[in-house]
Design an enzyme around this catalytic site. Sequence first.
Site, short mmCIF file in Angstrom:
data_model
loop_
_atom_site.label_atom_id
_atom_site.label_comp_id
_atom_site.label_asym_id
_atom_site.label_seq_id
_atom_site.Cartn_x
_atom_site.Cartn_y
_atom_site.Cartn_z
N GLU A 130 -38.87 22.91 4.73
CA GLU A 130 -40.15 22.23 4.47
C GLU A 130 -41.19 23.33 4.34
O GLU A 130 -41.78 23.77 5.31
CB GLU A 130 -40.49 21.26 5.61
CG GLU A 130 -41.58 20.29 5.18
CD GLU A 130 -42.15 19.49 6.32
OE1 GLU A 130 -42.07 19.93 7.48
OE2 GLU A 130 -42.71 18.41 6.05
N ASP A 273 -38.67 13.03 11.55
CA ASP A 273 -39.57 14.18 11.65
C ASP A 273 -39.74 14.58 13.12
O ASP A 273 -40.80 15.04 13.53
CB ASP A 273 -40.93 13.87 11.01
CG ASP A 273 -41.70 15.13 10.61
OD1 ASP A 273 -41.09 16.22 10.62
OD2 ASP A 273 -42.89 15.02 10.30
ZN LIG Z 1 -44.34 17.67 7.04
#
Ligand SMILES: [Zn+2]
Length: 377
Positions: A130, A273
């Site tokens: 990411e 997440d």
């Molecule tokens: Zn993120």
Amino acid sequence: MTLKAISAQRLFDGVKYHDNSALLWEGTSIKAVVPITQLPTDIEHQHFEDAIIAPGFIDIQVNGGGDVMFNNDLSPSAVDTICRAHRSHGTAYLLPTLISTTPSDIQKALSAIDKAIEERIVGVLGIHLEGPWLNQEKKGAHNSELFYSPTPEQLANFNWLTKGKTLVTAAVENISTDSLKWLKHKGIVVACGHSNAKADELTDEKMQLVDGFTHLYNAMSAFEGREPGAVGTAMLSDHTWCSIITDGIHVHPKSFLLAHKVKPEGKLLIVTDAMASLGSVTNQFELDGETIRVVDNKLVNSRGSLAGAHIGMDESVANVIKWGICEQEALKMASTYPSIAMKCEDLGFLKPNYRAAATVLNTQYQSQAVLVDGNLY
Ligand SMILES: [Zn+2]
């Protein structure tokens, strides 16, 4: 090799339900789904009362778990700790997710995942990078000083995974078409995220090279009438999937339901997440030298910005069912759809010859057991 089985009152195979049925496997492969009454009597068999057996959950965005942040410990043993913490929340496989860091740490992370897969660490499917190819206007909890726009030559300098799947999240407006093409030709799945793009910057040419959008709504330019932004483009492009955080904090349930209504079937999938705090004893961790704390089930940094989520996959599934999504769709959003998004041809369904991976949930959708590559945990 010997046949083994688990059974429950209900089994969902990714397409349809089977009542009072068992999942039979041998070694790492599924053999069949059969009625419990037809199970051979001489095999190892565990029955789960008041439970449902579903395809094993796959979480394509996991930053940490069990008091370990992948960014802070780029080793196979850290990956093992993270996978264990998430397994107790129903996750069979996950992509350890590296938050924006230096090129040398990106290389260390890629090498650690290759080694973890080689060492058969249970549950590691590959890696999610990411960043650091993100937009500083939508940095979230990332350190924007590390952001840059990579050339194909810079991308080619990394030793990418030799095994497993790779997902890259990039702000598509800040990465060239040539670099996107380079990633695609390498077999890497590309998602747009941490993007401040105007819709016109997400050109058709670029969008053809994009597979998905990372954590829809969060850290991306919002939808407005005059400017559809990244959110509007995500909603409108039928070929892309969108991952979404369903802790009820990152995205309002109504925004989730709107996305579910607009995206074609199979194109909205759940990610946690999650950070080191999942399965943690301390409820805090370090990110880029900053302490992140759990406050009212939210993870916040010193400026009060959200810094990832504090939730497991089983709770995420329970949430979307509570918000009005039917059970089988919720289960697919956590297993079948992420499997398809990551182009895994042997996961996401409980069918013969698929990998023996399943998640067993009780009637409140809490994880009871997880089957990974033929081993029950
Ligand atoms: Zn993120």
